[in-house]
Design a protein around this motif. Sequence first.
Motif, PDB file in Angstrom:
ATOM      1  N   ALA A   1       0.937  -0.981   0.038  1.00 13.14           N
ATOM      2  CA  ALA A   1      -0.104  -0.060   0.009  1.00 13.14           C
ATOM      3  C   ALA A   1       1.016   1.452   0.538  1.00 13.14           C
ATOM      4  O   ALA A   1       0.240   3.299  -0.738  1.00 13.14           O
ATOM      5  N   GLU A   2       1.971   1.400   0.905  1.00  9.55           N
ATOM      6  CA  GLU A   2       2.897   2.780   1.144  1.00  9.55           C
ATOM      7  C   GLU A   2       3.562   2.285  -0.392  1.00  9.55           C
ATOM      8  O   GLU A   2       3.950   4.027  -0.812  1.00  9.55           O
ATOM      9  N   ASP A   3       3.838   1.225  -0.784  1.00  7.86           N
ATOM     10  CA  ASP A   3       4.155   1.989  -2.951  1.00  7.86           C
ATOM     11  C   ASP A   3       3.323   2.691  -2.862  1.00  7.86           C
ATOM     12  O   ASP A   3       3.569   3.791  -4.342  1.00  7.86           O
ATOM     13  N   PHE A   4       2.460   2.604  -3.159  1.00 11.36           N
ATOM     14  CA  PHE A   4       0.736   2.940  -4.343  1.00 11.36           C
ATOM     15  C   PHE A   4       0.898   3.858  -3.871  1.00 11.36           C
ATOM     16  O   PHE A   4       0.965   4.584  -4.644  1.00 11.36           O
ATOM     17  N   VAL A   5       0.797   4.735  -2.799  1.00 11.58           N
ATOM     18  CA  VAL A   5       0.980   5.857  -1.587  1.00 11.58           C
ATOM     19  C   VAL A   5       1.668   6.627  -3.084  1.00 11.58           C
ATOM     20  O   VAL A   5       1.230   8.180  -3.041  1.00 11.58           O
ATOM     21  N   THR A   6       3.282   5.882  -2.584  1.00  7.70           N
ATOM     22  CA  THR A   6       4.225   6.846  -3.107  1.00  7.70           C
ATOM     23  C   THR A   6       4.076   7.615  -4.900  1.00  7.70           C
ATOM     24  O   THR A   6       4.142   8.356  -5.343  1.00  7.70           O
ATOM     25  N   ARG A   7       3.804   6.411  -5.346  1.00  5.56           N
ATOM     26  CA  ARG A   7       3.251   6.413  -6.544  1.00  5.56           C
ATOM     27  C   ARG A   7       2.660   7.104  -7.001  1.00  5.56           C
ATOM     28  O   ARG A   7       2.722   7.998  -7.937  1.00  5.56           O
ATOM     29  N   GLY A   8       1.147   7.224  -6.614  1.00  2.89           N
ATOM     30  CA  GLY A   8       0.095   8.355  -6.020  1.00  2.89           C
ATOM     31  C   GLY A   8       0.892   9.910  -6.220  1.00  2.89           C
ATOM     32  O   GLY A   8       0.386  11.223  -6.969  1.00  2.89           O
ATOM     33  N   LYS A   9       2.223  10.086  -5.236  1.00  5.03           N
ATOM     34  CA  LYS A   9       2.323  10.966  -4.786  1.00  5.03           C
ATOM     35  C   LYS A   9       2.853  11.966  -6.358  1.00  5.03           C
ATOM     36  O   LYS A   9       2.858  12.473  -6.789  1.00  5.03           O
ATOM     37  N   ALA A  10       3.722  10.768  -7.217  1.00  2.00           N
ATOM     38  CA  ALA A  10       4.469  11.148  -8.115  1.00  2.00           C
ATOM     39  C   ALA A  10       3.798  11.298  -9.108  1.00  2.00           C
ATOM     40  O   ALA A  10       3.831  12.392 -10.139  1.00  2.00           O
TER      41      ALA A  10
ATOM     42  N   TYR B   1      -4.319   5.986  -5.115  1.00  2.00           N
ATOM     43  CA  TYR B   1      -4.822   5.674  -4.234  1.00  2.00           C
ATOM     44  C   TYR B   1      -5.567   4.875  -3.586  1.00  2.00           C
ATOM     45  O   TYR B   1      -5.921   3.688  -2.398  1.00  2.00           O
ATOM     46  N   SER B   2      -6.534   4.135  -4.743  1.00  2.00           N
ATOM     47  CA  SER B   2      -7.426   3.710  -3.967  1.00  2.00           C
ATOM     48  C   SER B   2      -6.974   2.235  -3.997  1.00  2.00           C
ATOM     49  O   SER B   2      -7.902   1.699  -3.575  1.00  2.00           O
ATOM     50  N   LYS B   3      -6.062   1.876  -5.112  1.00  2.00           N
ATOM     51  CA  LYS B   3      -5.356   0.405  -5.141  1.00  2.00           C
ATOM     52  C   LYS B   3      -4.896   0.104  -3.489  1.00  2.00           C
ATOM     53  O   LYS B   3      -4.528  -0.761  -2.891  1.00  2.00           O
ATOM     54  N   ALA B   4      -4.022   1.861  -3.231  1.00  2.00           N
ATOM     55  CA  ALA B   4      -3.509   1.160  -1.265  1.00  2.00           C
ATOM     56  C   ALA B   4      -4.710   1.169  -0.822  1.00  2.00           C
ATOM     57  O   ALA B   4      -4.189   0.366   0.217  1.00  2.00           O
ATOM     58  N   ILE B   5      -5.621   1.551  -0.476  1.00  2.00           N
ATOM     59  CA  ILE B   5      -7.223   1.102   0.256  1.00  2.00           C
ATOM     60  C   ILE B   5      -7.277  -0.332   0.045  1.00  2.00           C
ATOM     61  O   ILE B   5      -7.844  -0.531   1.652  1.00  2.00           O
TER      62      ILE B   5
END
Length: 299
Positions: A31-40, A54-58
């Motif tokens: 989930a943290e990986d997807f949040v990091t990519r979401g920020k990018a 972010y939806s994938k992280a959730i």
Amino acid sequence: MSAKHRPTLLILLALLPALTLPAVAFGQQTAEDFVTRGKAEMSKGNWDGAIADYSKAIELNPKFSLAYHNRGGVKEIKSDWDGAIADYTKAIELNPKDADAYNTRGNVEMTKADWDGAIADYSKTIELNPNSADAYNTRGWAKVAKMDWDGAIADSSKAIELNPKFAGAYLNRGNAKKVKGDLAGGDEDLAQAAKLMQTAEEPINRGNAKRDMSGLDGTIAESSKAIERNPKDAVAYTNRGKAKGARGDLDSAIADLTKAIELAPKLADPYFYRGLVKMVKGDQDGAIADFTNAIELNP
């Protein structure tokens, strides 16, 4: 076995446990990986891509408050106000100490002209972060919208105490002072706001002042959309006029409120708010006439 082949065998034996794991274990994103990519994705302006990440992280971690918070921010950018509020609310539910989530939800509530909701969220932000000049000032803007002039002055003054170069706070306090009849004090504050916003070496202050009014700009944008959908929506003209008045666009505010009166002559609010704007402009007779009409319509 020859010494030549022994190192290769040792490496294979070391890798054997990993080779027997399910294939999904390799390269599995967290989930943290997807949040990091979401920020990018956000940094590139790819809002849909950020929401997807972010939806994938959730999906991977339904209790990941930051993912909800960040997704709410993207939805806010996309003008999905209800979606943004839902995500900020979930972030708060998961992390009740997240002062910024309360603050950002308050900003969206300002956009939706939910002044009471915004004030409640800014107050919670201040409770969690008493040194937040931003929260004091935006709460002051909400109080202006509710015509709580003393409260607006108090909040703006606290914001200035915390950040003496806060242009938006001087702007808010100046408008409130003028409505209360302190014309000299109001002009002094407005002059200081203009000075701070124009000072080349204070770009951060100019940005702050613009951001302080973003909630009002959102209200204007939302009301404008409502007017496009229904050009006879007197309430939308009233809300847009109120927001324009709060941000200091007085002539345009009067035009919107006058249009609201033309569309709904029996509606007291546009008379009342037009009266307030006329007071700020120094048209005391016009203000009294509007207040009189408002009282007659809503004794």
